[in-house]
Write a protein that holds these residues in place. Structure first.
Motif, PDB file in Angstrom:
ATOM      1  N   ARG A  41       0.871  -1.172  -0.204  1.00 26.66           N
ATOM      2  CA  ARG A  41       0.047   0.058  -0.130  1.00 26.66           C
ATOM      3  C   ARG A  41       0.902   1.171  -0.103  1.00 26.66           C
ATOM      4  O   ARG A  41       0.496   2.204  -0.678  1.00 26.66           O
ATOM      5  CB  ARG A  41      -0.877  -0.056   1.374  1.00 26.66           C
ATOM      6  CG  ARG A  41      -1.955   1.057   1.164  1.00 26.66           C
ATOM      7  CD  ARG A  41      -2.927   0.939   2.400  1.00 26.66           C
ATOM      8  NE  ARG A  41      -2.353   0.647   3.702  1.00 26.66           N
ATOM      9  CZ  ARG A  41      -2.672  -0.567   4.425  1.00 26.66           C
ATOM     10  NH1 ARG A  41      -3.424  -1.663   3.878  1.00 26.66           N
ATOM     11  NH2 ARG A  41      -2.152  -1.152   5.373  1.00 26.66           N
ATOM     12  N   GLU A  42       1.911   1.230   0.791  1.00 30.62           N
ATOM     13  CA  GLU A  42       2.831   2.314   0.842  1.00 30.62           C
ATOM     14  C   GLU A  42       3.602   2.775  -0.504  1.00 30.62           C
ATOM     15  O   GLU A  42       3.824   3.911  -0.826  1.00 30.62           O
ATOM     16  CB  GLU A  42       3.913   2.256   2.033  1.00 30.62           C
ATOM     17  CG  GLU A  42       3.226   2.443   3.188  1.00 30.62           C
ATOM     18  CD  GLU A  42       2.960   4.116   3.764  1.00 30.62           C
ATOM     19  OE1 GLU A  42       3.785   4.906   3.425  1.00 30.62           O
ATOM     20  OE2 GLU A  42       1.824   4.115   4.217  1.00 30.62           O
ATOM     21  N   ASN A  43       3.788   1.604  -1.059  1.00 36.84           N
ATOM     22  CA  ASN A  43       4.463   1.823  -2.239  1.00 36.84           C
ATOM     23  C   ASN A  43       3.718   1.929  -3.679  1.00 36.84           C
ATOM     24  O   ASN A  43       4.307   1.635  -4.865  1.00 36.84           O
ATOM     25  CB  ASN A  43       5.495   0.561  -2.572  1.00 36.84           C
ATOM     26  CG  ASN A  43       6.632   0.755  -1.571  1.00 36.84           C
ATOM     27  OD1 ASN A  43       7.411   1.806  -1.584  1.00 36.84           O
ATOM     28  ND2 ASN A  43       6.772  -0.114  -0.760  1.00 36.84           N
ATOM     29  N   GLY A  44       2.127   1.962  -3.532  1.00 35.94           N
ATOM     30  CA  GLY A  44       1.394   2.278  -4.607  1.00 35.94           C
ATOM     31  C   GLY A  44       1.055   0.879  -5.297  1.00 35.94           C
ATOM     32  O   GLY A  44       0.591   1.042  -6.440  1.00 35.94           O
ATOM     33  N   VAL A  50      -1.110  -2.318  -6.498  1.00 36.70           N
ATOM     34  CA  VAL A  50      -2.803  -2.786  -6.047  1.00 36.70           C
ATOM     35  C   VAL A  50      -2.298  -4.240  -5.800  1.00 36.70           C
ATOM     36  O   VAL A  50      -1.793  -5.002  -6.406  1.00 36.70           O
ATOM     37  CB  VAL A  50      -3.465  -2.601  -7.343  1.00 36.70           C
ATOM     38  CG1 VAL A  50      -4.737  -3.121  -7.372  1.00 36.70           C
ATOM     39  CG2 VAL A  50      -3.491  -1.155  -7.888  1.00 36.70           C
TER      40      VAL A  50
END
Length: 44
Positions: A31-34, A36
Motif C-alpha cells: 500500500r505504501e509503495n502504490g 494494487v
C-alpha cells in the motif's frame, strides 16, 4: 485449525503466508509503495 493469508498482486504473484503479522506488514508495504493487491484469508 490453521489460518492462511493469501495476497495477490501483479508484481509478486500470489503469496501464501501463515503468520498474521508478516501478512499485515506485506500489505502495508504494498500500500505504501502504490501497488494494487488482493487480500484474502481462510481457515483450514
Amino acid at each position: 485449525m490453521k489460518t492462511f493469508y493469501r495476497i495477490s498482486s501483479d508484481e509478486l504473484g500470489t503469496v501464501l503466508i501463515r503468520r498474521r503479522k508478516i501478512a499485515k506488514a506485506l500489505r502495508w508495504w504494498l500500500r505504501e509503495n502504490g501497488f494494487v493487491y488482493k487480500y484474502m484469508f481462510y481457515v483450514d
